[in-house]
Design an enzyme around this catalytic site. Structure first.
Site, PDB file in Angstrom:
ATOM      1  N   VAL A  54      26.858  43.546  52.386  1.00 24.09           N
ATOM      2  CA  VAL A  54      26.949  42.152  52.462  1.00 24.09           C
ATOM      3  C   VAL A  54      28.009  41.777  53.099  1.00 24.09           C
ATOM      4  O   VAL A  54      28.492  40.357  53.625  1.00 24.09           O
ATOM      5  CB  VAL A  54      26.620  41.405  51.100  1.00 24.09           C
ATOM      6  CG1 VAL A  54      25.259  41.771  50.734  1.00 24.09           C
ATOM      7  CG2 VAL A  54      27.877  41.641  50.166  1.00 24.09           C
ATOM      8  N   ASN A  80      23.410  39.254  44.272  1.00 24.73           N
ATOM      9  CA  ASN A  80      23.898  39.736  43.008  1.00 24.73           C
ATOM     10  C   ASN A  80      24.930  40.745  43.489  1.00 24.73           C
ATOM     11  O   ASN A  80      25.837  41.101  42.844  1.00 24.73           O
ATOM     12  CB  ASN A  80      22.840  40.705  42.187  1.00 24.73           C
ATOM     13  CG  ASN A  80      23.356  41.385  41.194  1.00 24.73           C
ATOM     14  OD1 ASN A  80      23.827  40.781  40.263  1.00 24.73           O
ATOM     15  ND2 ASN A  80      23.376  42.666  41.363  1.00 24.73           N
ATOM     16  N   SER A 132      29.627  34.563  36.586  1.00 22.93           N
ATOM     17  CA  SER A 132      30.238  35.251  35.685  1.00 22.93           C
ATOM     18  C   SER A 132      30.798  33.990  34.909  1.00 22.93           C
ATOM     19  O   SER A 132      31.296  32.932  35.318  1.00 22.93           O
ATOM     20  CB  SER A 132      31.472  36.312  35.808  1.00 22.93           C
ATOM     21  OG  SER A 132      32.150  36.572  34.785  1.00 22.93           O
ATOM     22  N   TYR A 145      39.006  38.803  40.451  1.00 25.74           N
ATOM     23  CA  TYR A 145      37.631  38.437  40.111  1.00 25.74           C
ATOM     24  C   TYR A 145      37.461  37.264  39.600  1.00 25.74           C
ATOM     25  O   TYR A 145      36.460  36.504  39.929  1.00 25.74           O
ATOM     26  CB  TYR A 145      37.307  39.584  38.866  1.00 25.74           C
ATOM     27  CG  TYR A 145      35.798  39.616  38.775  1.00 25.74           C
ATOM     28  CD1 TYR A 145      35.152  40.141  39.587  1.00 25.74           C
ATOM     29  CD2 TYR A 145      35.316  39.021  37.577  1.00 25.74           C
ATOM     30  CE1 TYR A 145      33.747  40.389  39.519  1.00 25.74           C
ATOM     31  CE2 TYR A 145      33.871  39.326  37.081  1.00 25.74           C
ATOM     32  CZ  TYR A 145      33.107  40.076  38.231  1.00 25.74           C
ATOM     33  OH  TYR A 145      31.544  39.952  38.029  1.00 25.74           O
ATOM     34  N   ALA A 147      38.985  34.193  40.422  1.00 20.11           N
ATOM     35  CA  ALA A 147      38.750  33.381  41.463  1.00 20.11           C
ATOM     36  C   ALA A 147      37.544  33.417  42.236  1.00 20.11           C
ATOM     37  O   ALA A 147      36.838  32.393  42.748  1.00 20.11           O
ATOM     38  CB  ALA A 147      40.034  33.544  42.210  1.00 20.11           C
ATOM     39  N   SER A 148      37.230  34.794  42.494  1.00 21.95           N
ATOM     40  CA  SER A 148      35.900  34.825  43.364  1.00 21.95           C
ATOM     41  C   SER A 148      34.709  34.243  42.698  1.00 21.95           C
ATOM     42  O   SER A 148      33.786  33.891  43.303  1.00 21.95           O
ATOM     43  CB  SER A 148      35.646  36.537  43.610  1.00 21.95           C
ATOM     44  OG  SER A 148      35.288  36.973  42.501  1.00 21.95           O
ATOM     45  N   LYS A 149      34.537  34.365  41.307  1.00 16.67           N
ATOM     46  CA  LYS A 149      33.425  33.892  40.531  1.00 16.67           C
ATOM     47  C   LYS A 149      33.486  32.365  40.386  1.00 16.67           C
ATOM     48  O   LYS A 149      32.422  31.694  40.283  1.00 16.67           O
ATOM     49  CB  LYS A 149      33.156  34.497  39.279  1.00 16.67           C
ATOM     50  CG  LYS A 149      32.924  35.961  39.378  1.00 16.67           C
ATOM     51  CD  LYS A 149      31.618  36.048  40.148  1.00 16.67           C
ATOM     52  CE  LYS A 149      31.179  37.534  40.286  1.00 16.67           C
ATOM     53  NZ  LYS A 149      29.868  37.778  40.882  1.00 16.67           N
TER      54      LYS A 149
END
Length: 257
Positions: A54, A80, A132, A145, A147-149
């Site tokens: 991806v 996902n 999340s 992590y 920040a990405s979510k």
């Protein structure tokens, strides 16, 4: 249930964990499912595996087209695929920041971008992003992590607004600490894995990890045509991890102020 009968779904990161549980559940409820992952060996016979990254535009475009060529349509996208990151703001390198954001956020954008022309022709179009609870609950050593979510949550709301009037519903699920290979790897990497597990379970309200099947059930709920009024939702599957606070057994009589 057969609410997905006749529909075609893509599940990214579907070769294991939450993605595989989702692929199996959608298949059992009538969908034709294609899994996009770096490796697709060992998938069930009734799931179509497509090797794809991806993080790469060309490979995502080719994978989506391969699914449509095989099944003739596309109705559901489960975004996902994702990668973890551990550390505070000083821990992760700039290169790691770019890599995690490229996979966890821009990866969802890529899949949605190439799926949109096909989803617009579907009578039951749905995109479900895996977010999340760390998108809005601060957890130690999860800066990158989280920040990405957080970006995934904002992306979900923006996409839902952009495409609702096209008949494309966009929602996201927010798992808490789940019983997945990544969490197990983190536990095994501690000095005392059993002690680390016991400490983690005490922190969790139900006293156990969320299962991949439970998250898959939430994804299926949001993706299903039966949930046509659910748009722009964040559905937490965390056993109350974010919103509930239980006192130790010997302190239940205390009243906080």
């Amino acid at each position: 249930m057969s609410d997905f009968e006749g529909l075609v779904a893509i599940v990214t990161g579907g070769a294991g964990g939450i993605g595989l549980a989702t692929a199996k559940l959608l298949t059992s409820r009538g969908a034709k499912v294609a899994v996009l992952d770096l490796e697709t060996e060992g998938l069930p016979d009734d799931v179509f595996g497509v090797r794809a990254d991806v993080g790469d535009d060309a490979r995502v475009e080719a994978a989506v087209e391969a699914v449509v060529e095989r099944f003739g349509r596309l109705d559901i996208v489960v975004n996902n695929a994702g990668i973890p990151a551990v550390g505070d703001v000083a821990t992760n390198s700039s290169e790691e920041w770019l890599n995690v954001l490229n996979v966890n956020v821009v990866g969802m954008v890529r899949v949605a971008r190439y799926a949109l022309p096909h989803l617009r022709r579907s009578p039951a179009a749905s995109i479900v992003n895996t977010c999340s609870i760390v998108a809005w609950a601060g957890h130690q050593t999860r800066t990158l992590y989280s920040a990405s979510k957080g970006a995934v949550y904002s992306l979900t709301l923006a996409m839902a607004t952009d495409h609702a009037r096209e008949g494309i519903r966009v929602n996201c699920v927010a798992p808490g600490t789940a019983d997945t290979p990544w969490v197990e790897k983190q536990l095994q990497g501690t000095e005392d894995p059993e002690a680390a597990r016991e400490s983690l379970l005490k922190f969790l309200v139900p006293g156990r990890l969320v299962t991949a099947d439970e998250v898959a059930g939430a994804i299926a709920y949001l993706a299903s045509p039966l949930s046509s009024a659910s748009v722009g939702m964040m559905l937490a599957v965390d056993g109350g991890q974010h919103s509930l606070r239980l006192r130790p057994q010997d302190q239940q009589h205390l009243i906080g102020r």
